[in-house]
Structure formats: C-alpha cells, structure tokens
Design an enzyme around this catalytic site. Sequence first.
Site, PDB file in Angstrom:
ATOM      1  N   TYR A 145      72.814   7.039  43.894  1.00  0.00           N
ATOM      2  CA  TYR A 145      71.603   6.449  44.462  1.00  0.00           C
ATOM      3  C   TYR A 145      70.414   6.859  43.607  1.00  0.00           C
ATOM      4  O   TYR A 145      70.223   8.047  43.321  1.00  0.00           O
ATOM      5  CB  TYR A 145      71.400   6.927  45.906  1.00  0.00           C
ATOM      6  CG  TYR A 145      70.154   6.393  46.557  1.00  0.00           C
ATOM      7  CD1 TYR A 145      70.056   5.055  46.922  1.00  0.00           C
ATOM      8  CD2 TYR A 145      69.078   7.227  46.834  1.00  0.00           C
ATOM      9  CE1 TYR A 145      68.915   4.553  47.542  1.00  0.00           C
ATOM     10  CE2 TYR A 145      67.925   6.745  47.457  1.00  0.00           C
ATOM     11  CZ  TYR A 145      67.851   5.415  47.801  1.00  0.00           C
ATOM     12  OH  TYR A 145      66.727   4.925  48.407  1.00  0.00           O
ATOM     13  N   ASP A 240      69.240  11.406  36.447  1.00  0.00           N
ATOM     14  CA  ASP A 240      68.465  11.401  37.681  1.00  0.00           C
ATOM     15  C   ASP A 240      68.645  12.772  38.338  1.00  0.00           C
ATOM     16  O   ASP A 240      69.640  13.025  39.013  1.00  0.00           O
ATOM     17  CB  ASP A 240      68.945  10.277  38.597  1.00  0.00           C
ATOM     18  CG  ASP A 240      68.175  10.219  39.912  1.00  0.00           C
ATOM     19  OD1 ASP A 240      67.395  11.150  40.198  1.00  0.00           O
ATOM     20  OD2 ASP A 240      68.372   9.258  40.664  1.00  0.00           O
ATOM     21  N   LYS A 268      61.273  16.049  44.657  1.00  0.00           N
ATOM     22  CA  LYS A 268      61.595  17.044  45.670  1.00  0.00           C
ATOM     23  C   LYS A 268      61.027  18.427  45.344  1.00  0.00           C
ATOM     24  O   LYS A 268      59.883  18.723  45.674  1.00  0.00           O
ATOM     25  CB  LYS A 268      63.105  17.080  45.913  1.00  0.00           C
ATOM     26  CG  LYS A 268      63.658  15.730  46.401  1.00  0.00           C
ATOM     27  CD  LYS A 268      65.081  15.807  46.853  1.00  0.00           C
ATOM     28  CE  LYS A 268      65.630  14.437  47.213  1.00  0.00           C
ATOM     29  NZ  LYS A 268      64.987  13.806  48.372  1.00  0.00           N
TER      30      LYS A 268
END
Length: 428
Positions: A145, A240, A268
């Site tokens: 994702y 990623d 994050k």
Amino acid sequence: MDTDASARLFDEARRFIPGGVNSPVRAMKGVGMPHPLFIERASGAHVWDVDGNEFVDLVSSWGPMILGWGRPEVVAALREQVERGTSFGAPTGLEVELARLVCEALPSVDLVRMVNSGTEATMSALRVARGFTGRDKVVKFVGCYHGHADPFLAAAGSGVLTLALPDSPGVTQGTTADTLLVDYNDTAALADLFAARGDEIACVIVEPVAGNMGVVPPEPGFLETARRLCTDAGALLVFDEVITGFRVAWGGAQARFGVTPDLTTLGKIIGGGLPVGAFGGRRDVMETVAPLGSTYQAGTLSGNPLAMAAGVATLRVLAEPGTYERLEARAVQLCEPLVEAALAAGAPVTLNRVGAMMTLFFCAGPVRGYADARRADTARYARWFTHLLERGVYAAPSQFEAAMVSLALTDADAARVADAAASFFAEL
C-alpha cells in the site's frame, strides 16, 4: 466492558462523517465491532477511551508514537512552538534541522522535500521518477500500500505483463494503465517483467518490509534483485519507508537490509505524531524538483513548524545510543509468549516480525506475500482482537495490519499482553 459513550459518539459521527470515521480501518468492521472505540487521551504506552476504559496500546497511532505518548521532549518542543506560531507558509529553521537529521540517518538521501502525508510523498516520488527517466510505467507489488493516490489503487489484473485494473470506484483505467503488478517477493516474475518491458519502466516502488497485508519481510535476494534490475534498465528504485523509516532501524529498512534506493518516502515517525510526509533521494534526481528543476511539487502547509518540532525532538531521542537495541528487545519480549501459547494449544499461527513491527497471522506459515496473507483466519483474528480488548490490550483492528511497539512499553505491559494471549489460546 462499557462502551456506551463510544456508541453514542459513533451514532453522532455518522450524521456528519462518511461511515462515522475519517479513515476506513478505524470503523473496526474487520473485527466485527458494532462501533469503534473513541479515544480520549493517552500516556506512555496506554490509551483511554471516552468510557474510561484503559488499554495497553499496540497500535501506536499506526506507527509514529515510537517513543510512547506524552514524551517530555516532544511535549516541550510542541508547547514552545505553539507559543511561537503554528503555521507560517514560509521556511523555518526547524525544517532545515529535520531535513539534516533525515539526510544524516539515510545515506541514500542527499536532498529531502517535506510534505504533509505519506500519500503525498509517494505520489510526488512517482512524479519525480517519471520526470527524471522520461518513462511512464511504474511497478508496484500486490499487497503493498502506497497511499490512496489513483495510480496505486490497482488490483492484480490478468498477469504481470498486462495492465492493472482500477481497484476503487472513481479510479479510471487510464489512471492505472501505467501501473504494472508483480507479487511481493517474486523475484522471477519481476525479472520477467523487466526482460519484457524494462525500457518502459520509470520506477519500482516497494515497501521494503510490507506492512499493509500484515508484516511480510523481504525474502533474501528480493530487494537486491529489484536494485540490480532497476540499475540495469535505467529505472529508479523507490523505497516506501512511510512505515519502516526510523522504526526498523535508525537508517530505516534500507540500512537494516543493506540495499540502497534512488528515492525514499517517509512519514509517521518523522513528525513525532503530527501529520507529515517527505520524499528524498539522490541529488541528481531531487534537483529536478521545482524550483531547481521543472518537475512541479508544492504544498501550502509543507514543513509545518509543529510537525517539524515534534519530528526533530523524536529523532534526537531515537539517535541516542542503544535505543534500537532496547526497542528490539521489547518486541522480542512481546512476541515470544504469543508463539509459545499458540504452540502449546496447537493453533496454526505465523508470527512475522521485523524490528518493532509485527503481525500474528492466524494461519500456518510461511506468509511471504498477499496470497499467503489472505489464507489467514480473519474470524479467529476478530475473536483474538475482542479477547485482548476485554483484557485491556488495544491491538490493530485488522488481521492485515501491524502491531507497533513503543519504547514506553513496560514489563508490566508485556506481562498483560502475555496473560491475555495465554488465556485466549487456552480457550482454543
């Protein structure tokens, strides 16, 4: 366990918010909950819902709260910055400091651009890769994702050498026509794809440790093969690391596995719990980004001083000697009792862990990719989730998400998790 206040808030939320939540997994439908828990406050490794229920937190806001909640250094940095100003739409020294810390931690990153989310980071990295190479095709892996930008919302089509089909209403076939799909950890299929279409491929984007089909580590040679194929074909390798960056090692997964990407996306942890994202990489690639180059990217709130302040404070703590050794030890302490209890009960489970992120799959292993993960017994995971919740442990409300360990977890917290796991598997 009383959750009446959460139920009332959910009823109210559904009047004004689609599905009552601002991100789908929060609805807790994947674990059969009639409504989500509404969290009111947090401290250390614990969260409290609006009904006053207290839980050991194994979600860590999906990763960024690696230090735990209310860490004094982060709170002080935020308090000071709030008094100075929350947003300027202009450069600040804090964004320079955070950029310096990121570049020093990740040797592959010469220049870094701050953005506002992981989705924005991956979307921008994709544009930069296409602009730099002059090519259109992007390779992604099934089950990985990369945010909700249209090119990434593609499911497996009719094979790795054909075009993917859109995976969501509103995403057109034209948008995903340049997205090529390969199974995660399938080096042979990736090599075949490059042999057939290597001169069309702008980049390969990959979670170096998959975290959105549950935690799936790279098989030996997988990342290395991707690196070699990209180099040989003149394509860029994009890691990623929105989840893995500063979670599995100080230098991210690229440091842990010794594979160097051309571009890296982050999020994050680098915002210390505030909304943030970043993309960076090789100097020659990043110098194509405006205003140095012609590949356009912009953001009014990029480099927001609150997120920069929290991120700088967080990374300074993580840079202290021994931090990641302590984090890894705590993760092992949490994992071992789960596996022992499952083995004693003869329950088919697989625990995948890389550093301070892990998933307990309710199926026999190994779990090497999306098809393996889909074999997991989601109904049993839902029972597991509810069992933990009733015993004061807040786990990820989906079989296909990761548990995230924080430095704030204590021996007592680990013991609570172990006791809950032992009672669950004993009942089986």
